[in-house]
Scaffold this motif. Structure first.
Motif, PDB file in Angstrom:
ATOM      1  N   ASN A 148      49.720  30.772  42.447  1.00  0.00           N
ATOM      2  CA  ASN A 148      48.960  30.824  41.090  1.00  0.00           C
ATOM      3  C   ASN A 148      49.130  32.187  40.707  1.00  0.00           C
ATOM      4  OD1 ASN A 148      46.648  28.576  40.950  1.00  0.00           O
ATOM      5  ND2 ASN A 148      46.926  29.061  42.963  1.00  0.00           N
ATOM      6  N   TYR A 149      49.499  32.356  39.236  1.00  0.00           N
ATOM      7  CA  TYR A 149      50.107  33.439  38.549  1.00  0.00           C
ATOM      8  C   TYR A 149      48.877  33.937  37.838  1.00  0.00           C
ATOM      9  CZ  TYR A 149      54.748  32.063  39.775  1.00  0.00           C
ATOM     10  OH  TYR A 149      55.957  31.539  40.296  1.00  0.00           O
ATOM     11  N   PHE A 150      48.707  35.456  37.779  1.00  0.00           N
ATOM     12  CA  PHE A 150      47.871  36.041  36.874  1.00  0.00           C
ATOM     13  C   PHE A 150      48.692  36.904  36.046  1.00  0.00           C
ATOM     14  CE2 PHE A 150      45.297  34.406  40.388  1.00  0.00           C
ATOM     15  CZ  PHE A 150      43.906  34.253  40.042  1.00  0.00           C
ATOM     16  N   LEU A 151      48.449  36.564  34.765  1.00  0.00           N
ATOM     17  CA  LEU A 151      49.424  37.353  33.557  1.00  0.00           C
ATOM     18  C   LEU A 151      48.731  38.251  32.889  1.00  0.00           C
ATOM     19  CD1 LEU A 151      51.395  34.226  32.559  1.00  0.00           C
ATOM     20  CD2 LEU A 151      51.883  35.574  34.761  1.00  0.00           C
ATOM     21  N   GLN A 197      41.610  36.688  46.880  1.00  0.00           N
ATOM     22  CA  GLN A 197      41.112  37.074  45.690  1.00  0.00           C
ATOM     23  C   GLN A 197      42.077  38.049  44.824  1.00  0.00           C
ATOM     24  OE1 GLN A 197      37.743  39.234  47.148  1.00  0.00           O
ATOM     25  NE2 GLN A 197      36.271  37.486  47.770  1.00  0.00           N
ATOM     26  N   VAL A 198      41.419  38.078  43.472  1.00  0.00           N
ATOM     27  CA  VAL A 198      42.092  39.046  42.643  1.00  0.00           C
ATOM     28  C   VAL A 198      41.121  39.826  41.643  1.00  0.00           C
ATOM     29  CG1 VAL A 198      43.835  39.045  40.772  1.00  0.00           C
ATOM     30  CG2 VAL A 198      44.222  37.403  42.372  1.00  0.00           C
ATOM     31  N   SER A 199      41.373  41.020  41.941  1.00  0.00           N
ATOM     32  CA  SER A 199      40.614  42.133  41.144  1.00  0.00           C
ATOM     33  C   SER A 199      41.287  42.607  39.863  1.00  0.00           C
ATOM     34  CB  SER A 199      40.130  43.404  42.119  1.00  0.00           C
ATOM     35  OG  SER A 199      39.338  42.940  43.164  1.00  0.00           O
ATOM     36  N   VAL A 200      40.448  42.677  38.750  1.00  0.00           N
ATOM     37  CA  VAL A 200      41.082  42.975  37.811  1.00  0.00           C
ATOM     38  C   VAL A 200      40.164  44.238  36.774  1.00  0.00           C
ATOM     39  CG1 VAL A 200      41.565  42.485  35.247  1.00  0.00           C
ATOM     40  CG2 VAL A 200      42.087  40.994  37.027  1.00  0.00           C
ATOM     41  N   LEU A 212      33.602  50.757  32.460  1.00  0.00           N
ATOM     42  CA  LEU A 212      34.517  49.879  33.401  1.00  0.00           C
ATOM     43  C   LEU A 212      33.888  48.613  34.094  1.00  0.00           C
ATOM     44  CD1 LEU A 212      36.256  52.821  35.465  1.00  0.00           C
ATOM     45  CD2 LEU A 212      37.097  51.560  33.515  1.00  0.00           C
ATOM     46  N   GLN A 213      34.766  47.744  33.874  1.00  0.00           N
ATOM     47  CA  GLN A 213      34.429  46.531  34.328  1.00  0.00           C
ATOM     48  C   GLN A 213      35.534  45.978  35.236  1.00  0.00           C
ATOM     49  OE1 GLN A 213      33.773  41.850  32.568  1.00  0.00           O
ATOM     50  NE2 GLN A 213      34.202  43.485  31.289  1.00  0.00           N
ATOM     51  N   THR A 214      34.898  45.446  36.468  1.00  0.00           N
ATOM     52  CA  THR A 214      35.840  44.833  37.417  1.00  0.00           C
ATOM     53  C   THR A 214      35.271  43.543  37.804  1.00  0.00           C
ATOM     54  OG1 THR A 214      35.949  47.116  38.793  1.00  0.00           O
ATOM     55  CG2 THR A 214      36.486  45.014  39.924  1.00  0.00           C
ATOM     56  N   LYS A 215      36.394  42.665  37.432  1.00  0.00           N
ATOM     57  CA  LYS A 215      36.264  41.213  37.648  1.00  0.00           C
ATOM     58  C   LYS A 215      36.937  40.648  38.817  1.00  0.00           C
ATOM     59  CE  LYS A 215      35.716  39.790  32.784  1.00  0.00           C
ATOM     60  NZ  LYS A 215      34.255  39.325  32.974  1.00  0.00           N
ATOM     61  N   LEU A 216      36.244  39.924  39.716  1.00  0.00           N
ATOM     62  CA  LEU A 216      36.701  39.218  40.754  1.00  0.00           C
ATOM     63  C   LEU A 216      36.934  37.671  40.660  1.00  0.00           C
ATOM     64  CD1 LEU A 216      37.901  40.205  43.604  1.00  0.00           C
ATOM     65  CD2 LEU A 216      35.183  39.747  44.201  1.00  0.00           C
ATOM     66  N   PHE A 217      38.329  37.396  40.885  1.00  0.00           N
ATOM     67  CA  PHE A 217      38.589  35.883  40.745  1.00  0.00           C
ATOM     68  C   PHE A 217      39.083  35.409  42.150  1.00  0.00           C
ATOM     69  CE2 PHE A 217      39.520  37.971  36.536  1.00  0.00           C
ATOM     70  CZ  PHE A 217      38.663  36.970  35.800  1.00  0.00           C
ATOM     71  N   ASP A 218      38.936  33.907  42.199  1.00  0.00           N
ATOM     72  CA  ASP A 218      39.510  33.316  43.318  1.00  0.00           C
ATOM     73  C   ASP A 218      40.902  32.927  42.952  1.00  0.00           C
ATOM     74  OD1 ASP A 218      39.281  30.979  41.990  1.00  0.00           O
ATOM     75  OD2 ASP A 218      37.536  30.209  42.792  1.00  0.00           O
ATOM     76  N   THR A 219      41.678  32.255  43.801  1.00  0.00           N
ATOM     77  CA  THR A 219      43.304  32.021  43.605  1.00  0.00           C
ATOM     78  C   THR A 219      43.072  31.093  42.332  1.00  0.00           C
ATOM     79  OG1 THR A 219      42.966  30.254  45.124  1.00  0.00           O
ATOM     80  CG2 THR A 219      43.858  32.267  45.829  1.00  0.00           C
TER      81      THR A 219
END
Length: 493
Positions: A148-151, A197-200, A212-219
């Motif tokens: 899975n790509y996070f662009l 997980q992916v942090s943005v 600041l905002q940190t979003k946490l996503f699953d794959t």
């Protein structure tokens, strides 16, 4: 007298030896017989001590260009070579490595056509995945987890940065939930492989206030959680990088402003999940070496003037902007590095800006005054700070201009090419500041050979305390004609 002289000699040896030990070695070099007028070359480093060289060689009226990838080991010996069929007008955009694979983003003739090449670094096996993404016209940076790509991309409609999720198997592309203002940008995106997980990290601003905002996503790109770092009356977060670890141990390390959000006032650290309640703030005044780029008398005057302003309740008179680099884990915590700069025409962003080249498309002139490194423990307490004055370092785009390597023991080396065939560098052992100017020249492969000219030179962080220097050299060896080669030098500290 003899004993005195012997003692003096011993002290001199003990003092000088560490300095010489820090001199970089250049144990390996290759010179490739490529045509500088027909070849575009991109060098990609990998943490497994390998290099990937991508070359696009122009064809003729009757033949298409060739696209070739070659992997080199730490001794700069080729281990495999692959030709890949791509559309003639394809161009390299960016890459991402997650061992054992390196992924490369390629844009086609149409700005909405993208290909992602997936190389297995050991075997050389390559797979291609083509996508047409109508909503974007550029990819700045991307990360991959479980196919899975996070662009982080640029919107085709208004040019603002947007975050997309791309499923390699299904080809489905969808925007991920976030707030995108005209003055908002991404600070960091990090894959947490063990946690899947992916942090943005996003820096958001409406021109008057910032957060600041940190979003946490699953794959799969599903939102797991949101963390907001809200501004305090005199502590306004500007940009931050996130550390590895699980959600209970991750830190945000970044810069903050006091009142005016145009300029940074210092650095902060805080647990991602706890917010400002357990934040630590370190003003530039608190740092031992931040002002070392100035002459001692000027540094003393600046510190006194700033202390007077703070004690009288006035706003800080310091006007610094900081471009943050990625976080380096160590045995004791983390190292945060960055570049201090100012914009010649005013304005300028305080975080990372993305455009078609991965940087700001606004044509301003950004001058760097110094590179900085700060060591933090796992709780976010500042352990040390150091700085490296930069000479004549400027760019028309807001992008990193220095390269940083660090090891698990907390040793740091910062380097950049300045002119001709020279590389300036500084070795940092925590807060031990080095005043002497240190530089070296890239050496040819043959004894007695001379490098008569250098073009398109660069240096990249590699693995451990190793860099790789590259570019085009015109080399004249004894008894032979001069020739132009694409060179790759390993530089080891």
């Amino acid at each position: 007298m003899y004993k005195v002289c012997l003692l003096f000699l011993l002290v001199l040896v003990l003092f000088v030896t560490p300095l010489f030990a820090q001199e970089p070695a250049q144990p390996y070099r290759i010179e490739l017989e490529l045509d500088i007028y027909k070849t575009n070359a991109e060098l990609i480093t990998a943490p497994d001590s390998s290099l990937l060289l991508f070359t696009k060689t122009d064809g003729s009226w009757t033949s298409a260009p060739t696209f070739e990838f070659t992997r080199y080991n730490y001794q700069l010996k080729p281990t495999w070579k692959q030709k890949v069929e791509l559309p003639a007008l394809s161009r390299y955009m960016t890459h991402y490595t997650d061992l054992p694979h390196t992924y490369i983003a390629i844009q086609g003739k149409d700005q909405h056509d993208f290909q992602f090449l997936k190389f297995h670094l050991q075997s050389g096996k390559v797979t291609k995945h083509a996508f047409r993404i109508e909503s974007i016209d550029s990819v700045y940076v991307f990360k991959v987890i479980d196919n899975n790509y996070f662009l982080v991309s640029r919107s085709d409609k208004d040019g603002t940065p947007i975050l997309l999720h791309l499923n390699e198997k299904t080809g489905e592309t969808r925007p991920l939930p976030a707030v995108y203002g005209s003055e908002s940008t991404f600070s960091d995106i990090l894959v947490h492989q063990p946690e899947k997980q992916v942090s943005v990290v996003m820096s958001e601003s409406n021109g008057r206030m910032s957060r600041l905002q940190t979003k946490l996503f699953d794959t799969q790109g599903n939102l797991i959680d949101n963390y907001f770092i809200l501004p305090q009356p005199d502590k306004r977060p500007l940009a931050a990088e996130i550390t590895p670890g699980d959600t209970t141990t991750r830190l945000l390390l970044g810069t903050y402003a006091s009142r005016s959000q145009r300029y940074a006032a210092g650095f902060f650290s805080m647990p991602m999940a706890e917010g400002t309640d357990n934040a630590r703030y370190y003003s530039f005044q608190d740092l031992k070496n931040f002002f070392k780029y100035l002459k001692p008398n000027r540094e003393e005057r600046l510190r006194k003037r700033e202390a007077g302003r703070i004690s009288s309740g006035k706003e800080s008179g310091l006007q610094y902007r900081v471009l943050l680099h990625d976080v380096y884990p160590t045995e004791n915590g983390y190292i945060l590095s960055g570049e201090v700069y100012f914009a010649e025409s005013g304005g300028g962003n305080l975080g990372r800006i993305y455009s078609t080249t991965g940087t700001s498309g606004t044509k301003k002139l950004y001058h760097r005054t110094q590179a900085i490194a700060l060591g933090f423990d796992y709780n976010g307490a500042l352990l040390w700070d150091n700085s490296f004055p930069l000479k004549e370092v400027q760019s028309n785009e807001l992008r990193p201009t220095v390269e940083v390597v660090a090891n698990r023991h907390g040793k740091v080396v910062i380097a950049y090419p300045i002119k001709s065939n020279e590389i300036y560098y500084q070795y940092m052992d925590q807060d031990k500041y080095i005043e002497e100017e240190t530089k070296f020249e890239i050496q040819p492969a043959t004894d007695g050979a001379k490098i008569t000219s250098t073009s398109l030179s660069g240096i990249l962080s590699w693995y451990g305390l190793n860099f790789v220097a590259y570019g085009w050299h015109n080399v004249k060896a004894p008894g032979s004609d001069s020739r132009t080669v694409f060179y790759i030098n390993r530089v080891s500290f």
